[in-house]
Design a protein around this motif. Sequence first.
Motif, PDB file in Angstrom:
ATOM      1  N   LEU A  61       2.020   3.752  -1.853  1.00  0.00           N
ATOM      2  CA  LEU A  61       2.494   4.861  -2.683  1.00  0.00           C
ATOM      3  C   LEU A  61       1.948   6.194  -2.181  1.00  0.00           C
ATOM      4  CD1 LEU A  61       4.199   5.308  -5.250  1.00  0.00           C
ATOM      5  CD2 LEU A  61       2.063   5.230  -6.563  1.00  0.00           C
ATOM      6  N   THR A  62       0.713   6.197  -1.738  1.00  0.00           N
ATOM      7  CA  THR A  62       0.122   7.424  -1.204  1.00  0.00           C
ATOM      8  C   THR A  62       0.839   7.860   0.073  1.00  0.00           C
ATOM      9  OG1 THR A  62      -2.028   6.811  -2.135  1.00  0.00           O
ATOM     10  CG2 THR A  62      -2.020   8.472  -0.402  1.00  0.00           C
ATOM     11  N   LEU A  63       1.165   6.904   0.931  1.00  0.00           N
ATOM     12  CA  LEU A  63       1.928   7.239   2.137  1.00  0.00           C
ATOM     13  C   LEU A  63       3.281   7.840   1.781  1.00  0.00           C
ATOM     14  CD1 LEU A  63       1.177   4.063   4.298  1.00  0.00           C
ATOM     15  CD2 LEU A  63       0.321   6.382   4.713  1.00  0.00           C
ATOM     16  N   LEU A  64       3.948   7.247   0.806  1.00  0.00           N
ATOM     17  CA  LEU A  64       5.251   7.774   0.397  1.00  0.00           C
ATOM     18  C   LEU A  64       5.115   9.175  -0.185  1.00  0.00           C
ATOM     19  CD1 LEU A  64       6.821   4.593  -1.243  1.00  0.00           C
ATOM     20  CD2 LEU A  64       7.669   5.777   0.786  1.00  0.00           C
ATOM     21  N   GLY A  65       4.077   9.389  -0.996  1.00  0.00           N
ATOM     22  CA  GLY A  65       3.866  10.729  -1.545  1.00  0.00           C
ATOM     23  C   GLY A  65       3.665  11.760  -0.451  1.00  0.00           C
ATOM     24  N   THR A  66       2.916  11.397   0.577  1.00  0.00           N
ATOM     25  CA  THR A  66       2.692  12.310   1.700  1.00  0.00           C
ATOM     26  C   THR A  66       3.999  12.647   2.407  1.00  0.00           C
ATOM     27  OG1 THR A  66       0.464  11.410   2.039  1.00  0.00           O
ATOM     28  CG2 THR A  66       1.475  12.571   3.898  1.00  0.00           C
ATOM     29  N   VAL A  67       4.826  11.631   2.639  1.00  0.00           N
ATOM     30  CA  VAL A  67       6.103  11.859   3.321  1.00  0.00           C
ATOM     31  C   VAL A  67       7.041  12.688   2.456  1.00  0.00           C
ATOM     32  CG1 VAL A  67       8.176  10.699   4.174  1.00  0.00           C
ATOM     33  CG2 VAL A  67       5.914   9.824   4.774  1.00  0.00           C
ATOM     34  N   LEU A  68       7.075  12.422   1.162  1.00  0.00           N
ATOM     35  CA  LEU A  68       7.952  13.204   0.280  1.00  0.00           C
ATOM     36  C   LEU A  68       7.561  14.672   0.269  1.00  0.00           C
ATOM     37  CD1 LEU A  68       8.308  10.682  -2.685  1.00  0.00           C
ATOM     38  CD2 LEU A  68      10.115  11.401  -1.116  1.00  0.00           C
ATOM     39  N   ARG A  69       6.273  14.974   0.266  1.00  0.00           N
ATOM     40  CA  ARG A  69       5.847  16.370   0.316  1.00  0.00           C
ATOM     41  C   ARG A  69       6.240  17.008   1.637  1.00  0.00           C
ATOM     42  NH1 ARG A  69       5.916  19.769  -2.094  1.00  0.00           N
ATOM     43  NH2 ARG A  69       4.043  20.952  -1.572  1.00  0.00           N
ATOM     44  N   GLN A  70       6.139  16.236   2.726  1.00  0.00           N
ATOM     45  CA  GLN A  70       6.557  16.763   4.024  1.00  0.00           C
ATOM     46  C   GLN A  70       8.050  17.043   4.040  1.00  0.00           C
ATOM     47  OE1 GLN A  70       5.152  13.672   6.643  1.00  0.00           O
ATOM     48  NE2 GLN A  70       3.063  14.476   6.730  1.00  0.00           N
TER      49      GLN A  70
ATOM     50  N   VAL B  31      -3.426   5.487 -12.378  1.00  0.00           N
ATOM     51  CA  VAL B  31      -3.847   5.634 -10.991  1.00  0.00           C
ATOM     52  C   VAL B  31      -2.657   5.904 -10.078  1.00  0.00           C
ATOM     53  CG1 VAL B  31      -3.726   3.149 -10.452  1.00  0.00           C
ATOM     54  CG2 VAL B  31      -5.290   4.635  -9.175  1.00  0.00           C
ATOM     55  N   HIS B  32      -1.486   5.393 -10.412  1.00  0.00           N
ATOM     56  CA  HIS B  32      -0.307   5.674  -9.603  1.00  0.00           C
ATOM     57  C   HIS B  32       0.078   7.149  -9.727  1.00  0.00           C
ATOM     58  CE1 HIS B  32       0.941   1.164  -9.926  1.00  0.00           C
ATOM     59  NE2 HIS B  32      -0.155   1.354  -9.227  1.00  0.00           N
ATOM     60  N   ARG B  33       0.015   7.662 -10.941  1.00  0.00           N
ATOM     61  CA  ARG B  33       0.300   9.094 -11.126  1.00  0.00           C
ATOM     62  C   ARG B  33      -0.742   9.944 -10.399  1.00  0.00           C
ATOM     63  NH1 ARG B  33       1.187   7.218 -16.590  1.00  0.00           N
ATOM     64  NH2 ARG B  33      -0.836   8.066 -17.242  1.00  0.00           N
ATOM     65  N   GLU B  34      -1.987   9.519 -10.471  1.00  0.00           N
ATOM     66  CA  GLU B  34      -3.057  10.298  -9.834  1.00  0.00           C
ATOM     67  C   GLU B  34      -2.878  10.361  -8.324  1.00  0.00           C
ATOM     68  OE1 GLU B  34      -6.458   8.212 -11.163  1.00  0.00           O
ATOM     69  OE2 GLU B  34      -6.352   8.968 -13.227  1.00  0.00           O
ATOM     70  N   ARG B  35      -2.542   9.204  -7.716  1.00  0.00           N
ATOM     71  CA  ARG B  35      -2.407   9.207  -6.256  1.00  0.00           C
ATOM     72  C   ARG B  35      -1.221  10.056  -5.805  1.00  0.00           C
ATOM     73  NH1 ARG B  35      -6.498   7.195  -7.213  1.00  0.00           N
ATOM     74  NH2 ARG B  35      -6.894   9.425  -7.093  1.00  0.00           N
ATOM     75  N   LEU B  36      -0.114   9.986  -6.530  1.00  0.00           N
ATOM     76  CA  LEU B  36       1.018  10.846  -6.190  1.00  0.00           C
ATOM     77  C   LEU B  36       0.658  12.307  -6.415  1.00  0.00           C
ATOM     78  CD1 LEU B  36       4.051   8.833  -7.615  1.00  0.00           C
ATOM     79  CD2 LEU B  36       3.564   9.297  -5.212  1.00  0.00           C
ATOM     80  N   GLY B  37      -0.056  12.579  -7.504  1.00  0.00           N
ATOM     81  CA  GLY B  37      -0.471  13.951  -7.770  1.00  0.00           C
ATOM     82  C   GLY B  37      -1.398  14.491  -6.706  1.00  0.00           C
ATOM     83  N   ASP B  38      -2.227  13.621  -6.141  1.00  0.00           N
ATOM     84  CA  ASP B  38      -3.153  14.046  -5.089  1.00  0.00           C
ATOM     85  C   ASP B  38      -2.423  14.529  -3.843  1.00  0.00           C
ATOM     86  OD1 ASP B  38      -5.316  13.453  -6.677  1.00  0.00           O
ATOM     87  OD2 ASP B  38      -5.744  11.522  -5.727  1.00  0.00           O
ATOM     88  N   THR B  39      -1.191  14.081  -3.655  1.00  0.00           N
ATOM     89  CA  THR B  39      -0.423  14.532  -2.488  1.00  0.00           C
ATOM     90  C   THR B  39       0.268  15.868  -2.738  1.00  0.00           C
ATOM     91  OG1 THR B  39       1.606  13.353  -3.148  1.00  0.00           O
ATOM     92  CG2 THR B  39      -0.011  12.131  -1.826  1.00  0.00           C
ATOM     93  N   GLY B  40       0.105  16.418  -3.937  1.00  0.00           N
ATOM     94  CA  GLY B  40       0.694  17.717  -4.256  1.00  0.00           C
ATOM     95  C   GLY B  40       1.993  17.660  -5.031  1.00  0.00           C
TER      96      GLY B  40
ATOM     97  N   ALA C 159       2.862   8.985   9.150  1.00  0.00           N
ATOM     98  CA  ALA C 159       1.826   9.368   8.191  1.00  0.00           C
ATOM     99  C   ALA C 159       0.664   8.397   8.211  1.00  0.00           C
ATOM    100  CB  ALA C 159       2.424   9.443   6.780  1.00  0.00           C
ATOM    101  N   LYS C 160       0.958   7.153   8.518  1.00  0.00           N
ATOM    102  CA  LYS C 160      -0.084   6.121   8.553  1.00  0.00           C
ATOM    103  C   LYS C 160      -1.012   6.290   9.741  1.00  0.00           C
ATOM    104  CE  LYS C 160      -0.430   1.093   8.013  1.00  0.00           C
ATOM    105  NZ  LYS C 160       0.290  -0.198   8.134  1.00  0.00           N
ATOM    106  N   GLY C 161      -0.474   6.765  10.859  1.00  0.00           N
ATOM    107  CA  GLY C 161      -1.297   6.958  12.037  1.00  0.00           C
ATOM    108  C   GLY C 161      -0.846   6.082  13.187  1.00  0.00           C
ATOM    109  N   PRO C 162      -1.403   6.284  14.368  1.00  0.00           N
ATOM    110  CA  PRO C 162      -0.922   5.581  15.568  1.00  0.00           C
ATOM    111  C   PRO C 162      -1.269   4.102  15.608  1.00  0.00           C
ATOM    112  CG  PRO C 162      -2.844   6.927  16.087  1.00  0.00           C
ATOM    113  CD  PRO C 162      -2.454   7.267  14.685  1.00  0.00           C
ATOM    114  N   VAL C 163      -2.276   3.675  14.840  1.00  0.00           N
ATOM    115  CA  VAL C 163      -2.620   2.254  14.769  1.00  0.00           C
ATOM    116  C   VAL C 163      -2.888   1.906  13.321  1.00  0.00           C
ATOM    117  CG1 VAL C 163      -3.581   2.142  17.099  1.00  0.00           C
ATOM    118  CG2 VAL C 163      -5.076   2.666  15.168  1.00  0.00           C
ATOM    119  N   ASP C 164      -2.927   0.604  13.019  1.00  0.00           N
ATOM    120  CA  ASP C 164      -3.182   0.143  11.653  1.00  0.00           C
ATOM    121  C   ASP C 164      -4.684   0.073  11.422  1.00  0.00           C
ATOM    122  OD1 ASP C 164      -3.280  -0.983   9.201  1.00  0.00           O
ATOM    123  OD2 ASP C 164      -1.886  -2.611   9.619  1.00  0.00           O
ATOM    124  N   TRP C 165      -5.211   1.092  10.749  1.00  0.00           N
ATOM    125  CA  TRP C 165      -6.637   1.143  10.480  1.00  0.00           C
ATOM    126  C   TRP C 165      -7.000   0.373   9.211  1.00  0.00           C
ATOM    127  CZ3 TRP C 165      -9.010   3.083  14.498  1.00  0.00           C
ATOM    128  CH2 TRP C 165      -8.404   4.091  15.258  1.00  0.00           C
ATOM    129  N   ALA C 166      -6.016  -0.067   8.430  1.00  0.00           N
ATOM    130  CA  ALA C 166      -6.296  -0.499   7.068  1.00  0.00           C
ATOM    131  C   ALA C 166      -6.218  -2.006   6.845  1.00  0.00           C
ATOM    132  CB  ALA C 166      -5.343   0.213   6.087  1.00  0.00           C
TER     133      ALA C 166
END
Length: 469
Positions: free
Chosen positions: A187-196, A211-220, A339-346
Amino acid sequence: MADDWAGFGADLHLELRGQGLRAGLMDALREAVRTGRLAPGARLPSSRTLAADLGIARNTVADAYAELVAEGWLTARQGSGTRVARRAAPRRSGAPSPTTPRTGRFRQRPAYSLVAGTPDLASFPRAEWLKAARRALTAAPYEAFGYGDPYGRIELRTALADYLARARGVYAEPGRIVICSGFVHGLTLLGTVLRQRKVRDVAVEAYGYAVHRERLGDTGLRLPALPFDTLGSRTGELAAMKDVGAVLLTPAHQFPMGVALHPDRRAEIVDWARRSGGLVLEDDYDGEFRYDRQPIGALQGLDPDRVVYLGTASKALAPGLRIGWLVLPQALADEVVAAKGPVDWATSTLDQLTLAEFLVSGAYDRHVRGMRLRYRRRRDQLVEALAERAPGITVSGIVAGMHAVLELPPGTETSVLQAAAWQGLLIEGLSQYRHPATPPTRDALVVGYGTPPDSAWSGTLDALCRVLP
């Protein structure tokens, strides 16, 4: 070869301060024991190994050990090595008491839990998971042990594409799937992409996880609430929300209300997305668990280019696996991966390979069917107990999932939660899921009947019935 012995023994980080190597070493060891960094009974490196690690003489370490043994900090026995003396462990500075939750709601650790959203962790299929892990590890190519593909392992994406199409009616190709570290990460990745993409608002349901609202809100993003009624979220009101570029829904089993989105509204939300160019973010958090109805397929199948499907292993298996997935339109998949990055860090590659094997072997289906029967039995026992011991309580949202909503008399939610805390029962009220912009209209409990292990289920049910009005 002369230094081979220096590679044996446990590593121990010590910072020697002050004057004199022996005094500095003794002070460092005392501090490590005093703060709990060296636990009672912990075995220390041999004097030879520690001397080599610290670059000091072995006799210096041996003398320090001997003096600390004499002081009572350490013990030394033939064949057992040098260990920290077994005595009461000191309290770590600033650490919370292990019997006091961070929330402060309980004077002691809760004896019972009915928190929604967590499966019966005691039922995790350890033996089958271990078998799958062994097979996956045996078959894993050497490159699987490197930094991962940000899309996720192709083995898991292929297995998920087959499973989701078969079990949930999702249009899924491996190239449209991105593996993430659980739902919130996705969800955080999607929020970042939507803001972009210059999206300003994402509509969310009137009731849902904060927590879902908070994470989306954190992306602006701004998060207006979508009103709710007996047919589910009122999707028709999206037309008046001019800045909304996406909406987050739980259409198969609204969380926490437990209502399936009405078929007319399912069609309505897809039409809105097509007309407006918006996206629907579908949270299919417990789609495998249904009891008194035919399975409701994923909304994503109606329009794979306008609906993003989010799934996770957290409810069917365990949240500790930290594996989730996004099924995306191809263009959006590329943006999410960027948005996730060049490799899977997670997400652990080996866990991905194990889950892929678990799916392909049929073990996942067998586990889900077994848990479906278990949760249905729990649900029936809950309903029966309430009918007998709290007949004035109405139960809803129970045709699927792992939780129920218990209606309370107006104005009693707070007092019931207080009574539950005194009983050692961890449970949540409906108000804890309400969007800040949604007016309070109901008093209710959200009961996660999937949470307790079998050994605690009867006692948990008794504690619940005791606190109900």
